[in-house]
Design a protein around this motif. Sequence first.
Motif, PDB file in Angstrom:
ATOM      1  N   GLY A   1     -19.247   1.184   7.338  1.00 39.00           N
ATOM      2  CA  GLY A   1     -20.661   0.864   7.429  1.00 39.00           C
ATOM      3  C   GLY A   1     -20.907  -0.635   7.463  1.00 39.00           C
ATOM      4  N   GLY A   2     -20.128  -1.389   6.668  1.00 35.87           N
ATOM      5  CA  GLY A   2     -20.251  -2.846   6.697  1.00 35.87           C
ATOM      6  C   GLY A   2     -19.873  -3.424   8.047  1.00 35.87           C
ATOM      7  N   CYS A   3     -18.815  -2.905   8.646  1.00 35.72           N
ATOM      8  CA  CYS A   3     -18.401  -3.375   9.967  1.00 35.72           C
ATOM      9  C   CYS A   3     -19.456  -3.051  11.017  1.00 35.72           C
ATOM     10  CB  CYS A   3     -17.057  -2.740  10.346  1.00 35.72           C
ATOM     11  SG  CYS A   3     -16.416  -3.259  11.947  1.00 35.72           S
ATOM     12  N   CYS A   4     -20.065  -1.882  10.915  1.00 43.75           N
ATOM     13  CA  CYS A   4     -21.115  -1.500  11.864  1.00 43.75           C
ATOM     14  C   CYS A   4     -22.314  -2.438  11.727  1.00 43.75           C
ATOM     15  CB  CYS A   4     -21.530  -0.050  11.609  1.00 43.75           C
ATOM     16  SG  CYS A   4     -22.723   0.593  12.802  1.00 43.75           S
ATOM     17  N   LEU A   5     -22.668  -2.790  10.493  1.00 46.31           N
ATOM     18  CA  LEU A   5     -23.794  -3.699  10.264  1.00 46.31           C
ATOM     19  C   LEU A   5     -23.499  -5.101  10.797  1.00 46.31           C
ATOM     20  CD1 LEU A   5     -26.567  -4.159   8.974  1.00 46.31           C
ATOM     21  CD2 LEU A   5     -25.401  -4.643   6.813  1.00 46.31           C
ATOM     22  N   VAL A   6     -22.275  -5.584  10.549  1.00 44.60           N
ATOM     23  CA  VAL A   6     -21.883  -6.905  11.052  1.00 44.60           C
ATOM     24  C   VAL A   6     -21.882  -6.918  12.579  1.00 44.60           C
ATOM     25  CG1 VAL A   6     -19.960  -8.541  11.198  1.00 44.60           C
ATOM     26  CG2 VAL A   6     -20.594  -7.561   8.998  1.00 44.60           C
ATOM     27  N   SER A   7     -21.405  -5.842  13.194  1.00 44.91           N
ATOM     28  CA  SER A   7     -21.385  -5.761  14.662  1.00 44.91           C
ATOM     29  C   SER A   7     -22.798  -5.797  15.230  1.00 44.91           C
ATOM     30  CB  SER A   7     -20.674  -4.479  15.106  1.00 44.91           C
ATOM     31  OG  SER A   7     -19.340  -4.454  14.653  1.00 44.91           O
ATOM     32  N   ALA A   8     -23.706  -5.060  14.582  1.00 40.97           N
ATOM     33  CA  ALA A   8     -25.097  -5.076  15.044  1.00 40.97           C
ATOM     34  C   ALA A   8     -25.715  -6.463  14.895  1.00 40.97           C
ATOM     35  CB  ALA A   8     -25.909  -4.038  14.267  1.00 40.97           C
TER      36      ALA A   8
ATOM     37  N   VAL B   1     -21.334  -8.918  24.086  1.00 43.86           N
ATOM     38  CA  VAL B   1     -22.145  -7.702  24.145  1.00 43.86           C
ATOM     39  C   VAL B   1     -21.257  -6.467  24.227  1.00 43.86           C
ATOM     40  CG1 VAL B   1     -23.728  -6.390  25.613  1.00 43.86           C
ATOM     41  CG2 VAL B   1     -24.211  -8.780  25.094  1.00 43.86           C
ATOM     42  N   VAL B   2     -20.271  -6.499  25.111  1.00 44.25           N
ATOM     43  CA  VAL B   2     -19.390  -5.336  25.293  1.00 44.25           C
ATOM     44  C   VAL B   2     -18.559  -5.078  24.040  1.00 44.25           C
ATOM     45  CG1 VAL B   2     -17.420  -4.440  26.578  1.00 44.25           C
ATOM     46  CG2 VAL B   2     -19.294  -5.564  27.798  1.00 44.25           C
ATOM     47  N   LEU B   3     -17.919  -6.122  23.510  1.00 43.95           N
ATOM     48  CA  LEU B   3     -16.999  -5.928  22.391  1.00 43.95           C
ATOM     49  C   LEU B   3     -17.717  -5.594  21.091  1.00 43.95           C
ATOM     50  CD1 LEU B   3     -14.396  -8.729  23.163  1.00 43.95           C
ATOM     51  CD2 LEU B   3     -14.144  -6.274  23.485  1.00 43.95           C
ATOM     52  N   PHE B   4     -18.844  -6.247  20.818  1.00 44.65           N
ATOM     53  CA  PHE B   4     -19.609  -5.906  19.617  1.00 44.65           C
ATOM     54  C   PHE B   4     -20.181  -4.494  19.718  1.00 44.65           C
ATOM     55  CE2 PHE B   4     -20.150 -10.487  18.242  1.00 44.65           C
ATOM     56  CZ  PHE B   4     -19.569 -10.299  17.000  1.00 44.65           C
ATOM     57  N   SER B   5     -20.567  -4.090  20.936  1.00 47.38           N
ATOM     58  CA  SER B   5     -21.078  -2.728  21.124  1.00 47.38           C
ATOM     59  C   SER B   5     -19.982  -1.698  20.881  1.00 47.38           C
ATOM     60  CB  SER B   5     -21.646  -2.565  22.532  1.00 47.38           C
ATOM     61  OG  SER B   5     -22.730  -3.427  22.747  1.00 47.38           O
ATOM     62  N   VAL B   6     -18.794  -1.961  21.411  1.00 51.15           N
ATOM     63  CA  VAL B   6     -17.671  -1.037  21.223  1.00 51.15           C
ATOM     64  C   VAL B   6     -17.289  -0.958  19.752  1.00 51.15           C
ATOM     65  CG1 VAL B   6     -15.221  -0.675  21.708  1.00 51.15           C
ATOM     66  CG2 VAL B   6     -16.776  -1.311  23.559  1.00 51.15           C
ATOM     67  N   MET B   7     -17.177  -2.120  19.102  1.00 47.46           N
ATOM     68  CA  MET B   7     -16.793  -2.130  17.688  1.00 47.46           C
ATOM     69  C   MET B   7     -17.870  -1.480  16.814  1.00 47.46           C
ATOM     70  SD  MET B   7     -15.249  -5.298  15.467  1.00 47.46           S
ATOM     71  CE  MET B   7     -16.776  -6.254  15.337  1.00 47.46           C
ATOM     72  N   GLY B   8     -19.142  -1.745  17.142  1.00 46.38           N
ATOM     73  CA  GLY B   8     -20.217  -1.128  16.384  1.00 46.38           C
ATOM     74  C   GLY B   8     -20.260   0.379  16.568  1.00 46.38           C
ATOM     75  N   GLY B   9     -20.045   0.842  17.807  1.00 39.17           N
ATOM     76  CA  GLY B   9     -20.039   2.281  18.045  1.00 39.17           C
ATOM     77  C   GLY B   9     -18.891   2.987  17.348  1.00 39.17           C
ATOM     78  N   ALA B  10     -17.683   2.392  17.415  1.00 38.52           N
ATOM     79  CA  ALA B  10     -16.524   3.008  16.762  1.00 38.52           C
ATOM     80  C   ALA B  10     -16.687   3.028  15.240  1.00 38.52           C
ATOM     81  CB  ALA B  10     -15.252   2.243  17.145  1.00 38.52           C
ATOM     82  N   SER B  11     -17.150   1.924  14.671  1.00 37.27           N
ATOM     83  CA  SER B  11     -17.341   1.889  13.220  1.00 37.27           C
ATOM     84  C   SER B  11     -18.486   2.797  12.787  1.00 37.27           C
ATOM     85  CB  SER B  11     -17.593   0.454  12.750  1.00 37.27           C
ATOM     86  OG  SER B  11     -18.711  -0.103  13.404  1.00 37.27           O
ATOM     87  N   GLY B  12     -19.500   2.980  13.658  1.00 37.10           N
ATOM     88  CA  GLY B  12     -20.569   3.922  13.343  1.00 37.10           C
ATOM     89  C   GLY B  12     -20.053   5.354  13.278  1.00 37.10           C
ATOM     90  N   LEU B  13     -19.186   5.726  14.224  1.00 39.68           N
ATOM     91  CA  LEU B  13     -18.574   7.058  14.186  1.00 39.68           C
ATOM     92  C   LEU B  13     -17.692   7.215  12.948  1.00 39.68           C
ATOM     93  CD1 LEU B  13     -17.588   7.596  17.940  1.00 39.68           C
ATOM     94  CD2 LEU B  13     -19.399   8.739  16.654  1.00 39.68           C
TER      95      LEU B  13
END
Length: 234
Positions: free
Chosen positions: A129-136, A190-202
């Motif tokens: 969850g922390g990684c998803c928040l940082v990515s966003a 944009v691409v890498l933060f989106s990918v990392m945020g999506g994976a960490s969200g899952l």
Amino acid sequence: MFPVSTKLWVCLCFCFLKSVPQTEVDQQLVTMCVSRCLQCVGVSLVPMAIICMLSNILLLLPELKINFLLEGHVTREATWATGLWASGFMVLLGARAFVRSSGTRGCCAFRRQMLCQVLNSTGCLVAAGGCCLVSATGLIQGPHCLYNTTTGPTWGVPLRPLHDCQSYLYNATLWSGVCLQPRAVVQWNVVLFSVMGGASGLQTLLCAANVLNSMLGLMLGRGLHGNKVSPVSV
């Protein structure tokens, strides 16, 4: 007619009551599902953790060059490396523990493992969850780059949204016209933060489900199939 929400709650309550183990066979089936869910979650987390780690590494290397990192010209959220140590390393450790605990035998040992997996799942949930928040946050703030100002080229975060301005994410014309170096850093971030945020969200969703799954295993154990009472022969 009942409202849709009322019907939904009635269906959920009915399914829950049907899922409560009433017999020894039902309890064995539920605990078997708990073990399989642990294994499935553990296996599913591994590729997501690898994706987060690779995305964070690439975010630290714009244009695949290390000089931007050495000179401190990398987006702040990327340097926190949450994709490496949080959604990466910590989640991989949790996934390994999930898979290993799924094969535990014995009622007491299984309950002890389930208690450990509740704690592991909670830790992985917080990390992902922390990684998803940082990515966003990194996605919204925009990249750290070299851009033109009235005093000349300056390193900073030019696309950071202001209170009265629309985010750069909705204006693609800014993606190639603001940052001078690194080249195409906006698209890169944009691409890498989106990918990392999506994976960490899952990962966050899977770990949250695994907390409930482990709590169910903690309450039910491995069943009573090893404690059957046989009739006494006379």
